[in-house]
Design a protein around this motif. Structure first.
Motif, PDB file in Angstrom:
ATOM      1  N   ASN A 268      -9.016   1.694  -2.871  1.00  0.00           N
ATOM      2  CA  ASN A 268      -8.624   3.052  -3.222  1.00  0.00           C
ATOM      3  C   ASN A 268      -8.926   3.959  -2.038  1.00  0.00           C
ATOM      4  O   ASN A 268     -10.080   4.108  -1.642  1.00  0.00           O
ATOM      5  CB  ASN A 268      -9.366   3.518  -4.474  1.00  0.00           C
ATOM      6  N   HIS A 269      -7.897   4.556  -1.463  1.00  0.00           N
ATOM      7  CA  HIS A 269      -8.048   5.401  -0.289  1.00  0.00           C
ATOM      8  C   HIS A 269      -8.703   6.736  -0.630  1.00  0.00           C
ATOM      9  O   HIS A 269      -9.545   7.236   0.120  1.00  0.00           O
ATOM     10  CB  HIS A 269      -6.675   5.638   0.355  1.00  0.00           C
TER      11      HIS A 269
ATOM     12  N   ARG B 238      -8.185  -4.714  -4.481  1.00  0.00           N
ATOM     13  CA  ARG B 238      -7.523  -3.415  -4.525  1.00  0.00           C
ATOM     14  C   ARG B 238      -8.447  -2.423  -3.841  1.00  0.00           C
ATOM     15  O   ARG B 238      -9.633  -2.369  -4.132  1.00  0.00           O
ATOM     16  CB  ARG B 238      -7.281  -2.969  -5.968  1.00  0.00           C
TER      17      ARG B 238
ATOM     18  N   LYS C  56       0.819  -1.207   0.000  1.00  0.00           N
ATOM     19  CA  LYS C  56       0.000   0.000   0.000  1.00  0.00           C
ATOM     20  C   LYS C  56       0.851   1.255   0.000  1.00  0.00           C
ATOM     21  O   LYS C  56       2.031   1.227   0.335  1.00  0.00           O
ATOM     22  CB  LYS C  56      -0.952   0.015   1.190  1.00  0.00           C
TER      23      LYS C  56
ATOM     24  N   HIS D 240      -2.486   6.231  -1.341  1.00  0.00           N
ATOM     25  CA  HIS D 240      -3.600   6.313  -2.287  1.00  0.00           C
ATOM     26  C   HIS D 240      -4.336   4.993  -2.499  1.00  0.00           C
ATOM     27  O   HIS D 240      -5.540   4.984  -2.717  1.00  0.00           O
ATOM     28  CB  HIS D 240      -3.122   6.828  -3.642  1.00  0.00           C
ATOM     29  N   GLN D 241      -3.618   3.874  -2.462  1.00  0.00           N
ATOM     30  CA  GLN D 241      -4.273   2.597  -2.731  1.00  0.00           C
ATOM     31  C   GLN D 241      -3.520   1.454  -2.074  1.00  0.00           C
ATOM     32  O   GLN D 241      -2.384   1.616  -1.636  1.00  0.00           O
ATOM     33  CB  GLN D 241      -4.413   2.356  -4.218  1.00  0.00           C
TER      34      GLN D 241
ATOM     35  N   TYR E 211     -13.342   0.071  -3.944  1.00  0.00           N
ATOM     36  CA  TYR E 211     -12.569  -1.172  -4.007  1.00  0.00           C
ATOM     37  C   TYR E 211     -12.958  -1.934  -5.267  1.00  0.00           C
ATOM     38  O   TYR E 211     -13.965  -1.653  -5.907  1.00  0.00           O
ATOM     39  CB  TYR E 211     -12.841  -2.044  -2.774  1.00  0.00           C
TER      40      TYR E 211
END
Length: 129
Positions: free
Chosen positions: A77-78, A75, A51, A54-55, A83
């Protein structure tokens, strides 16, 4: 220069996705319990987490009351709190594979993380906000 950066980032993400698509999740050894719902326990493999701010790419495990379980590579995504699944492996309580599915790159992109869900538990295990 910003177009070049975008192209390089896409190549980097694609490479990571390829690497994770070849990982056999049964070798995961560092399962960390992150929650449960209606008897289903959620785990993250701490050794598989890759990580940045950002992701993240992560291997998760859902264990059902019957002993059956699913290993899901995903995956997160922040930035937009979404996701997508990259692959899914389903096993019975005797560790026999029942089902496997590899998601295509375009499928299930950007699914929203819902409150009090498995994906929210994964998200908060990765980032503290």
């Amino acid at each position: 220069s910003s177009d070049l950066l975008i192209v390089l980032m896409k190549k980097y993400l694609f490479t990571l996705l390829l690497i994770f698509s070849f990982i056999t999740p049964c070798f995961a050894a560092n399962w960390y319990w992150i929650g449960n719902d209606e008897g289903v326990n959620y785990f993250v493999d701490n050794d598989s987490v890759v990580k940045n701010q950002h992701q993240a790419f992560v291997v998760t495990k859902l264990v059902f009351p019957s002993g059956d379980y699913k290993i899901i590579q995903m995956r997160m995504n922040h930035d937009d709190q979404t996701y997508n699944f990259t692959s899914l492996y389903e096993y019975d309580s005797y560790n026999r594979m029942k089902y496997t599915y590899n998601y295509s790159t375009g499928s299930n992109l950007g699914l929203s993380i819902h409150i009090n869900s498995f994906t929210e538990a994964v998200y908060h295990s990765l980032w503290s906000d």
